[in-house]
Design a protein around this motif. Structure first.
Motif, PDB file in Angstrom:
ATOM      1  N   LYS A 178       0.999  -1.084  -0.127  1.00 26.58           N
ATOM      2  CA  LYS A 178       0.030  -0.074   0.094  1.00 26.58           C
ATOM      3  C   LYS A 178       0.855   1.167  -0.056  1.00 26.58           C
ATOM      4  O   LYS A 178       1.967   1.117   0.702  1.00 26.58           O
ATOM      5  CB  LYS A 178      -1.020   0.030   1.247  1.00 26.58           C
ATOM      6  CG  LYS A 178      -1.993  -1.100   1.259  1.00 26.58           C
ATOM      7  CD  LYS A 178      -2.720  -0.885   2.384  1.00 26.58           C
ATOM      8  CE  LYS A 178      -3.658  -1.791   2.915  1.00 26.58           C
ATOM      9  NZ  LYS A 178      -4.404  -1.794   4.148  1.00 26.58           N
ATOM     10  N   VAL A 179       0.405   2.133  -0.774  1.00 27.10           N
ATOM     11  CA  VAL A 179       0.923   3.699  -0.626  1.00 27.10           C
ATOM     12  C   VAL A 179       0.291   4.401   0.241  1.00 27.10           C
ATOM     13  O   VAL A 179      -1.181   4.559   0.077  1.00 27.10           O
ATOM     14  CB  VAL A 179       1.115   4.145  -1.888  1.00 27.10           C
ATOM     15  CG1 VAL A 179       1.888   5.489  -1.642  1.00 27.10           C
ATOM     16  CG2 VAL A 179       2.160   3.084  -2.700  1.00 27.10           C
ATOM     17  N   HIS A 180       0.513   5.229   1.236  1.00 24.64           N
ATOM     18  CA  HIS A 180      -0.209   5.962   2.115  1.00 24.64           C
ATOM     19  C   HIS A 180       0.425   7.183   1.787  1.00 24.64           C
ATOM     20  O   HIS A 180       1.840   7.526   2.311  1.00 24.64           O
ATOM     21  CB  HIS A 180      -0.167   5.690   3.546  1.00 24.64           C
ATOM     22  CG  HIS A 180      -0.855   6.558   4.236  1.00 24.64           C
ATOM     23  ND1 HIS A 180      -2.259   6.066   4.691  1.00 24.64           N
ATOM     24  CD2 HIS A 180      -0.935   7.728   5.128  1.00 24.64           C
ATOM     25  CE1 HIS A 180      -2.955   6.948   5.368  1.00 24.64           C
ATOM     26  NE2 HIS A 180      -1.886   7.951   5.672  1.00 24.64           N
ATOM     27  N   THR A 181      -0.216   8.587   1.393  1.00 30.82           N
ATOM     28  CA  THR A 181       0.661   9.910   1.151  1.00 30.82           C
ATOM     29  C   THR A 181      -0.137  10.560   2.253  1.00 30.82           C
ATOM     30  O   THR A 181      -0.985  10.661   2.481  1.00 30.82           O
ATOM     31  CB  THR A 181       0.282  10.300  -0.234  1.00 30.82           C
ATOM     32  OG1 THR A 181      -1.436  10.483  -0.405  1.00 30.82           O
ATOM     33  CG2 THR A 181       0.810   9.672  -1.106  1.00 30.82           C
ATOM     34  N   THR A 182       0.901  11.634   2.586  1.00 34.62           N
ATOM     35  CA  THR A 182       0.244  12.666   3.643  1.00 34.62           C
ATOM     36  C   THR A 182       0.919  13.929   3.517  1.00 34.62           C
ATOM     37  O   THR A 182       1.833  14.000   2.473  1.00 34.62           O
ATOM     38  CB  THR A 182       0.368  12.127   5.127  1.00 34.62           C
ATOM     39  OG1 THR A 182      -0.021  13.166   6.051  1.00 34.62           O
ATOM     40  CG2 THR A 182       2.052  12.081   5.452  1.00 34.62           C
ATOM     41  N   ASP A 183       0.693  14.965   3.965  1.00 28.79           N
ATOM     42  CA  ASP A 183       1.401  16.257   3.906  1.00 28.79           C
ATOM     43  C   ASP A 183       1.937  16.549   5.335  1.00 28.79           C
ATOM     44  O   ASP A 183       1.811  15.920   6.330  1.00 28.79           O
ATOM     45  CB  ASP A 183       0.453  17.269   3.401  1.00 28.79           C
ATOM     46  CG  ASP A 183      -0.531  17.711   4.712  1.00 28.79           C
ATOM     47  OD1 ASP A 183      -0.413  18.781   5.219  1.00 28.79           O
ATOM     48  OD2 ASP A 183      -1.447  16.748   4.725  1.00 28.79           O
ATOM     49  N   VAL A 184       2.695  17.528   5.342  1.00 30.85           N
ATOM     50  CA  VAL A 184       3.696  17.835   6.816  1.00 30.85           C
ATOM     51  C   VAL A 184       2.658  18.148   7.682  1.00 30.85           C
ATOM     52  O   VAL A 184       2.930  17.605   8.968  1.00 30.85           O
ATOM     53  CB  VAL A 184       4.109  19.191   6.367  1.00 30.85           C
ATOM     54  CG1 VAL A 184       5.098  19.832   7.613  1.00 30.85           C
ATOM     55  CG2 VAL A 184       5.379  18.810   5.204  1.00 30.85           C
ATOM     56  N   THR A 185       1.576  18.804   7.752  1.00 29.33           N
ATOM     57  CA  THR A 185       0.550  19.313   8.788  1.00 29.33           C
ATOM     58  C   THR A 185      -0.029  17.955   9.231  1.00 29.33           C
ATOM     59  O   THR A 185      -0.062  17.559  10.677  1.00 29.33           O
ATOM     60  CB  THR A 185      -0.374  20.453   8.472  1.00 29.33           C
ATOM     61  OG1 THR A 185       0.341  21.440   7.768  1.00 29.33           O
ATOM     62  CG2 THR A 185      -1.117  20.555   9.687  1.00 29.33           C
ATOM     63  N   ASN A 186      -0.385  17.266   8.429  1.00 26.67           N
ATOM     64  CA  ASN A 186      -1.201  15.934   8.423  1.00 26.67           C
ATOM     65  C   ASN A 186      -0.460  15.008   9.480  1.00 26.67           C
ATOM     66  O   ASN A 186      -0.420  14.317  10.428  1.00 26.67           O
ATOM     67  CB  ASN A 186      -1.844  15.585   7.296  1.00 26.67           C
ATOM     68  CG  ASN A 186      -2.940  14.432   7.857  1.00 26.67           C
ATOM     69  OD1 ASN A 186      -3.631  14.277   8.936  1.00 26.67           O
ATOM     70  ND2 ASN A 186      -3.519  13.986   6.759  1.00 26.67           N
ATOM     71  N   ALA A 187       0.901  14.739   8.810  1.00 27.75           N
ATOM     72  CA  ALA A 187       1.933  13.778   9.306  1.00 27.75           C
ATOM     73  C   ALA A 187       2.340  14.401  11.068  1.00 27.75           C
ATOM     74  O   ALA A 187       2.630  13.336  11.657  1.00 27.75           O
ATOM     75  CB  ALA A 187       3.015  13.743   8.392  1.00 27.75           C
ATOM     76  N   SER A 188       2.337  15.588  10.878  1.00 24.78           N
ATOM     77  CA  SER A 188       2.886  16.192  12.558  1.00 24.78           C
ATOM     78  C   SER A 188       1.690  15.735  13.287  1.00 24.78           C
ATOM     79  O   SER A 188       2.058  15.793  14.473  1.00 24.78           O
ATOM     80  CB  SER A 188       3.133  17.612  12.360  1.00 24.78           C
ATOM     81  OG  SER A 188       1.976  18.390  12.334  1.00 24.78           O
ATOM     82  N   ASN A 200       8.666  15.263  12.183  1.00 20.15           N
ATOM     83  CA  ASN A 200       9.614  16.712  12.765  1.00 20.15           C
ATOM     84  C   ASN A 200       9.143  17.787  11.657  1.00 20.15           C
ATOM     85  O   ASN A 200       9.819  17.551  10.336  1.00 20.15           O
ATOM     86  CB  ASN A 200      10.904  16.361  12.659  1.00 20.15           C
ATOM     87  CG  ASN A 200      11.709  17.567  13.224  1.00 20.15           C
ATOM     88  OD1 ASN A 200      11.373  18.623  12.964  1.00 20.15           O
ATOM     89  ND2 ASN A 200      12.613  17.308  14.167  1.00 20.15           N
ATOM     90  N   ILE A 201       8.277  18.709  11.677  1.00 18.45           N
ATOM     91  CA  ILE A 201       8.023  19.616  10.912  1.00 18.45           C
ATOM     92  C   ILE A 201       9.142  20.633  10.617  1.00 18.45           C
ATOM     93  O   ILE A 201       9.106  21.553   9.350  1.00 18.45           O
ATOM     94  CB  ILE A 201       6.759  20.528  11.239  1.00 18.45           C
ATOM     95  CG1 ILE A 201       6.900  21.251  12.390  1.00 18.45           C
ATOM     96  CG2 ILE A 201       5.634  19.431  11.375  1.00 18.45           C
ATOM     97  CD1 ILE A 201       5.779  22.261  12.852  1.00 18.45           C
ATOM     98  N   CYS A 248      11.216  15.585   8.404  1.00 21.51           N
ATOM     99  CA  CYS A 248      11.234  14.016   7.995  1.00 21.51           C
ATOM    100  C   CYS A 248      10.784  13.496   9.301  1.00 21.51           C
ATOM    101  O   CYS A 248      10.514  14.039  10.405  1.00 21.51           O
ATOM    102  CB  CYS A 248      12.870  13.768   7.973  1.00 21.51           C
ATOM    103  SG  CYS A 248      13.731  14.230   9.329  1.00 21.51           S
ATOM    104  N   TRP A 249      10.522  12.291   8.926  1.00 22.78           N
ATOM    105  CA  TRP A 249      10.024  11.125  10.290  1.00 22.78           C
ATOM    106  C   TRP A 249      11.274  11.203  11.398  1.00 22.78           C
ATOM    107  O   TRP A 249      12.262  11.108  11.112  1.00 22.78           O
ATOM    108  CB  TRP A 249       9.607   9.887  10.042  1.00 22.78           C
ATOM    109  CG  TRP A 249       8.555   9.809   9.004  1.00 22.78           C
ATOM    110  CD1 TRP A 249       8.467   9.522   7.585  1.00 22.78           C
ATOM    111  CD2 TRP A 249       7.066  10.006   9.203  1.00 22.78           C
ATOM    112  NE1 TRP A 249       7.288   9.884   6.944  1.00 22.78           N
ATOM    113  CE2 TRP A 249       6.345  10.054   7.855  1.00 22.78           C
ATOM    114  CE3 TRP A 249       6.601  10.184  10.661  1.00 22.78           C
ATOM    115  CZ2 TRP A 249       5.096   9.949   7.867  1.00 22.78           C
ATOM    116  CZ3 TRP A 249       5.045  10.217  10.437  1.00 22.78           C
ATOM    117  CH2 TRP A 249       4.431  10.386   8.967  1.00 22.78           C
ATOM    118  N   ASP A 250      10.725  11.095  12.705  1.00 28.39           N
ATOM    119  CA  ASP A 250      11.780  11.307  13.767  1.00 28.39           C
ATOM    120  C   ASP A 250      12.147   9.840  13.985  1.00 28.39           C
ATOM    121  O   ASP A 250      11.322   8.998  14.515  1.00 28.39           O
ATOM    122  CB  ASP A 250      11.131  11.895  15.023  1.00 28.39           C
ATOM    123  CG  ASP A 250      12.121  12.069  16.023  1.00 28.39           C
ATOM    124  OD1 ASP A 250      12.689  11.205  16.703  1.00 28.39           O
ATOM    125  OD2 ASP A 250      12.216  13.166  16.598  1.00 28.39           O
TER     126      ASP A 250
END
Length: 170
Positions: free
Chosen positions: A3-13, A19-20, A24-26
């Motif tokens: 599966k591919v899961h896409t997100t953006d910076v705000t959602n990922a944070s 780490n906004i 990058c992912w911490d």
């Protein structure tokens, strides 16, 4: 599982492991997480509250990229048209393009469009992050930050700002 899961910076944070500031992912926090599916669930829950609009400022790049012809470019430039593009599911929505005359009006229109989402998030007492992304004109970032501060009473030090180059946007 392929599966591919896409997100953006705000959602990922919102997962609290992105780490906004470094974009990058911490790694340290990722190593403490056993279940990546829980992260995806958090992202999916936040998705309805994601709001992203882009105002490229002028229409030169639409002309350069072949999306409008020379006559449209000249007329739009004379009228100082600033398109407002809405990002939906990781792409630009063709149905939600708005045209506003002037950069100040485009910023006010983006704030107006954002208001119902902000009020909904606030009424549910949800955590949120407001991020202003800019490419080159710092005064627009400062002006947008001031508008967000005035309209939503968000302290300026809680508004995240991120410089973005045209290469990052695509």
């Amino acid at each position: 599982n392929g599966k591919v899961h896409t997100t953006d910076v705000t959602n990922a944070s919102r997962t609290l492991i992105y780490n906004i500031h470094d974009l990058c992912w911490d790694e340290e926090l990722l190593n403490e997480t056993d279940n990546i599916e829980e992260i995806y669930k958090t992202l999916d829950l936040a998705n309805p509250y994601m709001f992203a609009q882009i105002s490229p400022g002028n229409i030169y790049w639409f002309y350069k990229g072949g999306r409008i012809n020379k006559v449209q470019y000249l007329a739009g430039s004379l009228l100082k048209l600033n398109p407002i593009l809405t990002v939906v599911d990781g792409g630009i929505s063709q149905e939600d393009v708005e045209k506003v005359r002037g950069s100040n009006k485009s910023m006010k229109k983006i704030i107006e469009n954002f208001k119902p989402i902000f009020e909904d998030v606030e009424s549910k007492q949800m955590e949120y992050t407001i991020m202003i992304m800019d490419s080159s004109i710092k005064e627009y970032t400062t002006d947008m930050e001031e508008l967000v501060h005035q309209e939503f009473n968000v302290p300026k030090d809680e508004i995240s700002k991120q410089a973005v180059s045209p290469e990052q946007i695509g």
